[in-house]
Design a protein around this motif. Structure first.
Motif, PDB file in Angstrom:
ATOM      1  N   GLY A   1     -51.344 -37.783   3.421  1.00  0.00           N
ATOM      2  CA  GLY A   1     -52.571 -38.383   3.426  1.00  0.00           C
ATOM      3  C   GLY A   1     -52.791 -38.727   5.067  1.00  0.00           C
ATOM      4  O   GLY A   1     -54.045 -38.389   5.305  1.00  0.00           O
ATOM      5  N   ALA A   2     -51.959 -39.374   5.812  1.00  0.00           N
ATOM      6  CA  ALA A   2     -52.273 -39.466   7.037  1.00  0.00           C
ATOM      7  C   ALA A   2     -52.474 -38.124   7.900  1.00  0.00           C
ATOM      8  O   ALA A   2     -53.509 -38.157   8.864  1.00  0.00           O
ATOM      9  CB  ALA A   2     -51.099 -40.463   7.842  1.00  0.00           C
ATOM     10  N   TRP A   3     -51.535 -37.248   7.560  1.00  0.00           N
ATOM     11  CA  TRP A   3     -51.487 -36.079   8.235  1.00  0.00           C
ATOM     12  C   TRP A   3     -53.097 -35.360   7.972  1.00  0.00           C
ATOM     13  O   TRP A   3     -53.667 -34.745   8.656  1.00  0.00           O
ATOM     14  CB  TRP A   3     -50.426 -35.267   8.110  1.00  0.00           C
ATOM     15  CG  TRP A   3     -50.553 -33.678   8.226  1.00  0.00           C
ATOM     16  CD1 TRP A   3     -50.252 -32.711   7.485  1.00  0.00           C
ATOM     17  CD2 TRP A   3     -50.812 -33.380   9.547  1.00  0.00           C
ATOM     18  NE1 TRP A   3     -50.473 -31.384   8.294  1.00  0.00           N
ATOM     19  CE2 TRP A   3     -51.073 -31.636   9.402  1.00  0.00           C
ATOM     20  CE3 TRP A   3     -51.339 -33.469  10.836  1.00  0.00           C
ATOM     21  CZ2 TRP A   3     -51.129 -30.841  10.504  1.00  0.00           C
ATOM     22  CZ3 TRP A   3     -51.503 -32.792  11.882  1.00  0.00           C
ATOM     23  CH2 TRP A   3     -51.552 -31.344  11.727  1.00  0.00           C
ATOM     24  N   TYR A   4     -53.673 -35.217   6.728  1.00  0.00           N
ATOM     25  CA  TYR A   4     -54.647 -34.781   6.287  1.00  0.00           C
ATOM     26  C   TYR A   4     -55.866 -35.219   7.109  1.00  0.00           C
ATOM     27  O   TYR A   4     -56.824 -34.655   7.553  1.00  0.00           O
ATOM     28  CB  TYR A   4     -54.746 -34.943   4.769  1.00  0.00           C
ATOM     29  CG  TYR A   4     -56.117 -34.303   4.229  1.00  0.00           C
ATOM     30  CD1 TYR A   4     -56.132 -32.923   4.076  1.00  0.00           C
ATOM     31  CD2 TYR A   4     -57.212 -34.823   3.979  1.00  0.00           C
ATOM     32  CE1 TYR A   4     -57.108 -32.157   3.528  1.00  0.00           C
ATOM     33  CE2 TYR A   4     -58.275 -34.235   3.375  1.00  0.00           C
ATOM     34  CZ  TYR A   4     -58.557 -33.049   3.182  1.00  0.00           C
ATOM     35  OH  TYR A   4     -59.507 -32.278   2.586  1.00  0.00           O
ATOM     36  N   VAL A   5     -55.908 -36.630   7.079  1.00  0.00           N
ATOM     37  CA  VAL A   5     -56.920 -37.378   8.067  1.00  0.00           C
ATOM     38  C   VAL A   5     -57.083 -37.113   9.249  1.00  0.00           C
ATOM     39  O   VAL A   5     -58.100 -36.990   9.845  1.00  0.00           O
ATOM     40  CB  VAL A   5     -56.879 -38.878   7.667  1.00  0.00           C
ATOM     41  CG1 VAL A   5     -57.640 -39.666   8.482  1.00  0.00           C
ATOM     42  CG2 VAL A   5     -56.935 -39.191   6.139  1.00  0.00           C
TER      43      VAL A   5
ATOM     44  N   LEU B   1     -54.400 -47.650  14.944  1.00  0.00           N
ATOM     45  CA  LEU B   1     -53.203 -47.287  14.113  1.00  0.00           C
ATOM     46  C   LEU B   1     -52.660 -48.635  13.705  1.00  0.00           C
ATOM     47  O   LEU B   1     -52.649 -49.399  14.284  1.00  0.00           O
ATOM     48  CB  LEU B   1     -52.130 -46.604  14.848  1.00  0.00           C
ATOM     49  CG  LEU B   1     -50.788 -46.244  14.393  1.00  0.00           C
ATOM     50  CD1 LEU B   1     -51.102 -45.280  13.313  1.00  0.00           C
ATOM     51  CD2 LEU B   1     -49.764 -45.881  15.424  1.00  0.00           C
ATOM     52  N   ASN B   2     -52.241 -48.543  12.594  1.00  0.00           N
ATOM     53  CA  ASN B   2     -51.622 -49.934  11.868  1.00  0.00           C
ATOM     54  C   ASN B   2     -50.737 -49.208  10.640  1.00  0.00           C
ATOM     55  O   ASN B   2     -51.131 -49.113   9.795  1.00  0.00           O
ATOM     56  CB  ASN B   2     -52.634 -50.864  11.307  1.00  0.00           C
ATOM     57  CG  ASN B   2     -52.046 -52.380  10.692  1.00  0.00           C
ATOM     58  OD1 ASN B   2     -50.842 -52.302  11.176  1.00  0.00           O
ATOM     59  ND2 ASN B   2     -52.684 -52.959  10.105  1.00  0.00           N
ATOM     60  N   THR B   3     -49.482 -49.066  11.013  1.00  0.00           N
ATOM     61  CA  THR B   3     -48.379 -48.581  10.171  1.00  0.00           C
ATOM     62  C   THR B   3     -47.154 -49.016  10.355  1.00  0.00           C
ATOM     63  O   THR B   3     -46.892 -49.294  11.574  1.00  0.00           O
ATOM     64  CB  THR B   3     -48.510 -47.105  10.163  1.00  0.00           C
ATOM     65  OG1 THR B   3     -47.622 -46.547   9.261  1.00  0.00           O
ATOM     66  CG2 THR B   3     -48.027 -46.403  11.510  1.00  0.00           C
ATOM     67  N   PHE B   4     -46.321 -49.155   9.426  1.00  0.00           N
ATOM     68  CA  PHE B   4     -44.958 -49.481   9.604  1.00  0.00           C
ATOM     69  C   PHE B   4     -43.956 -48.315   9.440  1.00  0.00           C
ATOM     70  O   PHE B   4     -42.814 -48.469   9.611  1.00  0.00           O
ATOM     71  CB  PHE B   4     -44.266 -50.196   8.471  1.00  0.00           C
ATOM     72  CG  PHE B   4     -45.087 -51.829   8.484  1.00  0.00           C
ATOM     73  CD1 PHE B   4     -44.422 -52.924   9.284  1.00  0.00           C
ATOM     74  CD2 PHE B   4     -46.151 -52.161   7.507  1.00  0.00           C
ATOM     75  CE1 PHE B   4     -44.973 -53.996   9.588  1.00  0.00           C
ATOM     76  CE2 PHE B   4     -46.651 -53.426   7.770  1.00  0.00           C
ATOM     77  CZ  PHE B   4     -46.283 -54.300   8.726  1.00  0.00           C
ATOM     78  N   GLY B   5     -44.643 -46.977   9.683  1.00  0.00           N
ATOM     79  CA  GLY B   5     -43.694 -45.906   9.578  1.00  0.00           C
ATOM     80  C   GLY B   5     -44.219 -45.045   8.516  1.00  0.00           C
ATOM     81  O   GLY B   5     -45.240 -45.087   8.032  1.00  0.00           O
ATOM     82  N   GLY B   6     -43.155 -44.043   8.542  1.00  0.00           N
ATOM     83  CA  GLY B   6     -43.383 -42.970   7.230  1.00  0.00           C
ATOM     84  C   GLY B   6     -42.595 -41.779   7.416  1.00  0.00           C
ATOM     85  O   GLY B   6     -41.294 -41.922   8.093  1.00  0.00           O
ATOM     86  N   ALA B   7     -42.819 -40.730   6.915  1.00  0.00           N
ATOM     87  CA  ALA B   7     -42.203 -39.228   7.020  1.00  0.00           C
ATOM     88  C   ALA B   7     -42.146 -38.904   8.521  1.00  0.00           C
ATOM     89  O   ALA B   7     -43.077 -38.780   9.024  1.00  0.00           O
ATOM     90  CB  ALA B   7     -42.814 -38.318   5.861  1.00  0.00           C
ATOM     91  N   VAL B   8     -41.158 -38.576   8.782  1.00  0.00           N
ATOM     92  CA  VAL B   8     -40.830 -38.038  10.280  1.00  0.00           C
ATOM     93  C   VAL B   8     -41.593 -36.492  10.384  1.00  0.00           C
ATOM     94  O   VAL B   8     -42.339 -36.184  11.413  1.00  0.00           O
ATOM     95  CB  VAL B   8     -39.509 -37.761  10.629  1.00  0.00           C
ATOM     96  CG1 VAL B   8     -39.406 -36.840  12.063  1.00  0.00           C
ATOM     97  CG2 VAL B   8     -38.512 -39.056  10.409  1.00  0.00           C
ATOM     98  N   ASN B   9     -41.541 -35.577   9.342  1.00  0.00           N
ATOM     99  CA  ASN B   9     -42.198 -34.476   9.381  1.00  0.00           C
ATOM    100  C   ASN B   9     -43.575 -34.631   9.578  1.00  0.00           C
ATOM    101  O   ASN B   9     -44.286 -33.738  10.356  1.00  0.00           O
ATOM    102  CB  ASN B   9     -41.659 -33.466   8.182  1.00  0.00           C
ATOM    103  CG  ASN B   9     -42.121 -34.199   7.003  1.00  0.00           C
ATOM    104  OD1 ASN B   9     -41.935 -35.387   6.782  1.00  0.00           O
ATOM    105  ND2 ASN B   9     -42.670 -33.642   5.977  1.00  0.00           N
ATOM    106  N   PHE B  10     -44.315 -35.446   8.917  1.00  0.00           N
ATOM    107  CA  PHE B  10     -45.785 -35.554   8.937  1.00  0.00           C
ATOM    108  C   PHE B  10     -46.106 -36.344  10.374  1.00  0.00           C
ATOM    109  O   PHE B  10     -47.111 -36.069  11.058  1.00  0.00           O
ATOM    110  CB  PHE B  10     -46.590 -36.364   8.005  1.00  0.00           C
ATOM    111  CG  PHE B  10     -46.207 -35.405   6.651  1.00  0.00           C
ATOM    112  CD1 PHE B  10     -47.145 -34.391   6.403  1.00  0.00           C
ATOM    113  CD2 PHE B  10     -45.288 -35.797   5.554  1.00  0.00           C
ATOM    114  CE1 PHE B  10     -47.207 -33.741   5.114  1.00  0.00           C
ATOM    115  CE2 PHE B  10     -45.300 -35.068   4.432  1.00  0.00           C
ATOM    116  CZ  PHE B  10     -46.233 -34.035   4.101  1.00  0.00           C
ATOM    117  N   ALA B  11     -45.178 -37.040  10.819  1.00  0.00           N
ATOM    118  CA  ALA B  11     -45.367 -37.775  11.965  1.00  0.00           C
ATOM    119  C   ALA B  11     -45.299 -36.826  12.874  1.00  0.00           C
ATOM    120  O   ALA B  11     -46.072 -36.883  14.176  1.00  0.00           O
ATOM    121  CB  ALA B  11     -44.350 -38.796  12.344  1.00  0.00           C
TER     122      ALA B  11
END
Length: 449
Positions: free
Chosen positions: A39-43, A63-73
């Motif tokens: 979702g973040a990558w799509y936005v 930006l306000n995030t605690f992280g997530g998937a490395v591939n989309f980051a």
């Protein structure tokens, strides 16, 4: 004459000053305030495309995030590193893990008072630290990103590796996480601010023309559908629908479920640029091969195995960016993860259908979705009526069973499925069991006298 020259010179200087950077510059703003994922990558991708279209001078991401998937980051990181305009991140309030990687890829980092940046060790879904190969990959990403933007690569690596010593900022053996003021002192952030207005002042943008990215209901729906968990559930719907459709010839509702789930699975991935025509075609070919194996070709052989492989590959390849098998993998094991998600969903859907399928088909709610059979036994036809008394009865194949068809027992016609593959027209059969409103039969072998 001198006055005219002076006035003309002043006018030239005035218009020259107006045309300098800092006057009426275009700024495109968007926000990421959730976990870094599809979702973040799509936005981010849509915001960047619209920023380019509007010829923005700055792309600002809150930006306000605690992280997530490395591939989309990494996908967002690569987009920012190669951006055609100046990129700015406003950390309000967290940029942990994958968020730290994204922040380092921008030209300018500004942090809200009380914000933090760092702690980027790679972990699995349960929070357990992954093996060294994943940590090594992440350290390399952090170093490369920091170097590309002229930042301290060793400090960026300390976000991932607790063994790196940064005496003034952390204890040895601890991961590096910086406050806003510490990030500024360390040279990673430009300044500590309280609003975007202060950011534009510090950048020298006196009269910004700001466009704020708007997410539509369609955008939110696509972001929801491309979530890996939702994709897995849709795959279960696809496989489960196909399985029920093949187990109960003539039933249309399960097929509709499979088609709808297939559309919801492939459409957002296609719009996102992951799924391509050939990947969807591979999946469709797999379904066709499975149908041929069940309804046309006796037994289970090459067509069935090839069908399963095609369906598996079509679904898995659609979840990973590639240019006709040239995979752009952003982390080790990404393609394997896609295959495991698809394979797990396929196996789970079949298991659930085997366990609960019989009760589902007989439930009142499901029966309302299926047209009632109005043909009567008095007319010489019997269908979908439980007849336990027919077990071990001998009949005749009224049609060819490949493996499904019709049989006749004492003047009544019944839906039947051959358990041994192919049974020709006119052959005698014996009823072995009754399941899901269908009789299962084998070729009749007369007992030895």
């Amino acid at each position: 004459m001198n006055k005219i020259i002076k006035i003309a010179s002043l006018m030239v200087i005035f218009f020259a000053v107006l045309s300098m950077p800092g006057y009426a510059q275009r700024v495109y703003e968007f926000s990421i305030k959730d976990e870094i994922g599809p979702g973040a990558w799509y936005v981010a991708k849509n915001a960047y495309a619209k920023a380019k279209e509007s010829k923005a001078d700055y792309l600002l991401m809150e930006l306000n995030t605690f992280g997530g998937a490395v591939n989309f980051a990494d996908s967002i990181r690569s987009m920012l590193l190669n951006a055609d305009m100046k990129t700015v991140v406003y950390i309000n309030n967290n940029a942990a893990s994958a968020g730290a990687l994204i922040s380092l890829a921008t030209d300018h980092i500004f942090m809200h008072s009380g914000a933090s940046l760092g702690a980027a060790t790679v972990v699995d879904g349960s929070g357990e630290v992954l093996p060294e190969k994943y940590q090594s990959y992440m350290r390399g990403l952090m170093r490369a990103t920091a170097e590309a933007k002229g930042r301290n690569a060793r400090m960026a690596e300390a976000f991932v590796d607790p063994s790196i010593s940064v005496p003034s900022l952390k204890e040895d053996g601890k991961l590096l996480t910086l406050t806003a003021s510490e990030s500024v002192k360390a040279g990673l952030a430009d300044a500590e601010v309280k609003s975007t207005a202060q950011i534009y002042e510090k950048l020298g943008v006196a009269d910004p023309q700001i466009t704020v990215h708007q997410t539509t209901m369609i955008d939110r729906l696509i972001a929801f559908l491309i979530n890996p968990l939702v994709s897995g559930l849709l795959i279960m719907g696809i496989i489960g629908g196909i399985y029920v459709e093949m187990q109960t010839p003539g039933l249309g509702f399960a097929g509709v479920v499979a088609v709808v789930c297939g559309g919801l699975f492939f459409a957002p991935l296609y719009l996102q640029g992951l799924a391509d025509h050939w990947e969807i075609a591979i999946f469709v070919v797999g379904v066709i091969l499975m149908a041929l194996e069940v309804f046309v070709i006796p037994g289970f052989g090459v067509a069935g195995i090839a069908g399963i492989i095609c369906m598996l590959c079509g679904l898995a390849f659609s979840m990973v960016a590639n240019d006709f098998l040239d995979f752009q993998l952003s982390k080790p094991g990404l393609l394997m993860e896609a295959f495991l998600v698809v394979l797990g969903a396929m196996v789970l859907s079949v298991v659930l259908m085997v366990i609960f399928g019989k009760n589902l088909l007989r439930s009142p709610a499901f029966r309302k979705l299926v047209l009632a059979d109005e043909q009567l036994a008095e007319g010489g036809y019997t269908s979908s009526v439980p007849k336990l008394s027919l077990i071990n009865q001998v009949g005749v194949a009224s049609t060819v069973l490949r493996p499904s068809g019709k049989i006749e027992i004492e003047g009544g016609w019944y839906e039947a499925v051959a358990m041994d593959g192919f049974i020709d027209l006119g052959e005698r059969v014996v009823v072995v069991k009754h399941e899901n409103y269908t009789l299962f039969v084998r070729k009749y072998v007369a007992p030895a006298e």
